[in-house]
Write a protein that holds these residues in place. Structure first.
Motif, PDB file in Angstrom:
ATOM      1  N   HIS A 332      38.343 -12.573  -2.163  1.00  0.00           N
ATOM      2  CA  HIS A 332      39.166 -12.169  -1.021  1.00  0.00           C
ATOM      3  C   HIS A 332      39.372 -10.656  -1.061  1.00  0.00           C
ATOM      4  O   HIS A 332      39.543 -10.078  -2.135  1.00  0.00           O
ATOM      5  CB  HIS A 332      40.534 -12.861  -1.082  1.00  0.00           C
ATOM      6  CG  HIS A 332      40.471 -14.341  -0.804  1.00  0.00           C
ATOM      7  ND1 HIS A 332      40.265 -14.847   0.458  1.00  0.00           N
ATOM      8  CD2 HIS A 332      40.589 -15.415  -1.619  1.00  0.00           C
ATOM      9  CE1 HIS A 332      40.272 -16.173   0.397  1.00  0.00           C
ATOM     10  NE2 HIS A 332      40.459 -16.547  -0.850  1.00  0.00           N
ATOM     11  N   VAL A 336      45.927 -13.110  -1.146  1.00  0.00           N
ATOM     12  CA  VAL A 336      45.740 -14.565  -1.063  1.00  0.00           C
ATOM     13  C   VAL A 336      47.129 -15.177  -0.849  1.00  0.00           C
ATOM     14  O   VAL A 336      48.031 -14.982  -1.647  1.00  0.00           O
ATOM     15  CB  VAL A 336      45.088 -15.125  -2.342  1.00  0.00           C
ATOM     16  CG1 VAL A 336      44.829 -16.620  -2.208  1.00  0.00           C
ATOM     17  CG2 VAL A 336      43.786 -14.396  -2.636  1.00  0.00           C
ATOM     18  N   SER A 353      43.649 -16.697   3.103  1.00  0.00           N
ATOM     19  CA  SER A 353      43.945 -15.262   3.155  1.00  0.00           C
ATOM     20  C   SER A 353      43.793 -14.798   4.598  1.00  0.00           C
ATOM     21  O   SER A 353      43.696 -15.605   5.516  1.00  0.00           O
ATOM     22  CB  SER A 353      42.951 -14.534   2.237  1.00  0.00           C
ATOM     23  OG  SER A 353      43.156 -13.146   2.276  1.00  0.00           O
TER      24      SER A 353
END
Length: 621
Positions: A332, A336, A353
């Protein structure tokens, strides 16, 4: 402070993470290959990560107090240097690491607010550091004595701020700086402790230089610009030699350059294109489109293999001969917000996310599925008990249901809440979902194939609903909110059973497996035990020395629970004793959620810098 945290951790058993999904792709030239050809070096949050290319083992260099902004490696490989950002008015650290010992060799403090760029001299004698926009100075450091030799303003008064620096390959006394309307070659005069700049003559050209590359022969150097062209400048005469390409410029600017032994040039541009240009006439030989703007190119050895990092936190491996990309690391690239395991299975888990939901294989840490919803943030994700659907809560007020195999959207509840949907939980009958919104309402939905129905709306909370947990018989649920209330609801009569009030913004809640108690935590750093029957307080624990507790989960046997929060520490607690048994150090951002996997082999935690860490569960499963 860092010291207090380490003293605190020494009081308990420390346990270590097993694997980490992460890469800070936004750091310009942050991805490096160590000269031993065996390690990748890159930043994540306030940590520098060393990853073995042979076995994938990761090591952490902890020492920075805020996000790392630049990384460089010395030519011999003996030292690694990293700079950071900090708050206005404070000094930003430069740390020189001893690579072999994995320890801090020197901590250098002189720049304010941010360290923009770093470069070692060819023989590891000096380190040159460039301060950010609010600092604007270049400082030369002696690596051995750990002292500053001299400094100077980086740019002339008529130009903008400098963005990058690069040392020559043969001379310890010559380096180049460049930025907005300025390209300078500097010479170090050691006896007089001065650095003297020479402005390169660019004629009528006005450019913002993002990167510099000095080939091994030191005759010329290349500058990549935000306009999408590349300047070739003579290092001896300081005169512009050529500017290319003339017509088809690189889209969204040149972010990174690498000159190979053959004389060919690798160009990484802002539109995600990685291009190989001929060294003689600079025509394009090969190009590959990657996801996200290219921010780093790191050569392994002579450049027969190289690694490319992009701003969406992905690392690709290339072979020079076939010029085909292979995705080796993905993570990500923003905070998150939540995660979930399927019922009774520890093989995979889902995280959410900004822009996407991802499904990961727990043991291999491979990304199995990515569900993209551009420009939206997923606040919470749950996997239905039958494993047939992924239920997600989004900031556009919608609840989206996806198929876990294909990632296809199977249904949408539009306007589920007037503000964003902030929390979600699935009933065991796999037909009902409880959602919480930014306006404070709690709603019960019935999901059928192809249709959905609102069953009830419960209005008690005055602020954002932060967490929802449903009792195993589906007849009761508990919700927490940032209004300081934790409410136990009757899901048959749709009324409030009990209400717990505290002087905190509640973040998370868990039912004890026997469901006669709940535990809560929030911004007051306390962990509260409460009776479900009458809402009375049983006990209160000091959960953290600093910062809110954002994530909590309890083991299926009810003997242990785990917490994580703004102090970046993962803690395992004995439930009845109320004592910390283990503390884990690894996160470099605030922990946002934690989960114990159903088999009790692992703990998975996520954080605000985009990292997902897998820890070995420290107690017998």
């Amino acid at each position: 402070s860092e010291e207090n945290i380490h003293i605190y951790v020494q009081m308990y058993l420390e346990f270590s993470y097993q694997h980490l999904h992460c890469f800070a792709g936004y750091v310009s030239s942050g991805l490096r290959v160590h000269p031993d050809r065996e390690h990748l070096i890159y930043p994540l949050g306030s940590t520098v990560i060393l990853k073995s290319l042979s076995n994938g083992k990761q090591e952490f260099l902890h020492g920075h107090t805020n996000y790392v902004s630049c990384v460089t490696v010395s030519k011999s490989g003996r030292y690694v240097a990293s700079g950071q950002v900090t708050y206005m008015g404070f000094k930003a650290d430069v740390i020189i690491w001893d690579f072999a010992a994995r320890k801090i060799h020197a901590r250098l403090q002189i720049h304010k607010a941010k360290v923009e760029s770093l470069a070692f001299s060819p023989n590891d004698i000096y380190l040159v550091s460039l301060g950010g926009q609010d600092d604007g100075s270049i400082v030369v450091w002696n690596v051995e004595s750990k002292e500053a030799i001299c400094g100077s303003p980086a740019s002339p008064h008529i130009a903008g701020h400098s963005l990058t620096i690069q040392y020559s390959n043969a001379n310890d006394n010559i380096f180049v700086s460049a930025g907005n309307g300025t390209i300078r070659v500097w010479e170090l005069d050691l006896p007089n402790r001065k650095i003297r700049p020479t402005e390169c003559q660019m004629g009528q050209l006005k450019r913002i230089v993002r990167c510099i590359e000095v080939p091994e022969d030191d005759d010329f150097f290349y500058c990549g610009t935000s306009s999408g062209d590349i300047l070739k400048v003579n290092l001896k005469t300081r005169l512009l030699n050529s500017c290319w390409p003339v017509k088809q410029k690189f889209s969204k600017g040149v972010n990174v350059l690498k000159v190979l032994k053959t004389g060919d040039v690798l160009v990484g541009s802002g539109d995600g294109m990685c291009t190989l240009c001929s060294g003689s006439n600079y025509t394009t030989i090969k190009k590959v489109q990657l996801e996200g703007g290219v921010t780093s190119i790191a050569l392994r050895g002579e450049g027969h293999q190289f690694f490319v990092g992009t701003e969406v936190a992905q690392i690709y491996r290339f072979s020079y001969t076939d010029f085909k990309e292979e995705l080796i690391t993905t993570s990500h690239n923003s905070a998150v917000t939540g995660m979930s395991f399927p019922f009774g299975s520890s093989e995979l888990f889902a995280t959410c996310s900004k822009d996407d939901i991802r499904v990961w294989h727990t043991v291999t840490s491979k990304e199995l599925l990515r569900i993209r919803v551009p420009n939206m943030t997923c606040n919470a994700v749950e996997i239905m008990m039958d494993g047939r659907s992924i239920i997600s809560a989004w900031n556009d007020g919608k609840i989206r249901v996806f198929s876990p195999e294909s990632g296809q959207l199977s249904s949408v509840i539009h306007n589920a809440h007037s503000m964003s949907v902030t929390a979600i939980a699935c009933a065991r009958d796999c037909q009902r979902v409880v959602s919480g919104g930014g306006e404070g309402q709690v709603r019960l939905w019935e999901l059928q194939p192809g249709l959905h129905k609102l069953i009830a709306t419960m209005k008690e909370h005055k602020a954002t609903v932060t967490c929802i947990k449903i009792k195993s018989n589906d007849k009761e649920c508990v919700t927490t909110s940032s209004d300081g209330a934790c409410i136990i609801w009757d899901l048959v009569r749709f009324v409030r059973n009990q209400m717990v009030l505290a002087n905190t913004l509640f973040r998370t809640v868990c039912y004890h497996p026997e469901e006669y108690q709940i535990i809560t935590s929030g911004t007051d750093r306390k962990i509260g035990y409460w009776e479900v029957y009458d809402g009375s307080a049983i006990r209160e624990l000091e959960g953290s020395l600093s910062g809110a507790i954002n994530g909590m989960d309890i083991s299926h046997d009810g003997n242990y629970f785990v917490t994580g929060g703004d102090d970046k520490l993962m803690k395992v607690w004995g439930y009845t004793e109320g004592e910390v048994t283990h503390v884990g150090i690894g996160h470099s951002g605030s922990i946002t959620s934690v989960r114990i996997c159903p088999s009790r082999k692992y703990i998975v935690s996520t954080s605000a810098d985009g990292a997902v860490l897998r820890w070995k569960y420290p107690h017998p499963s």
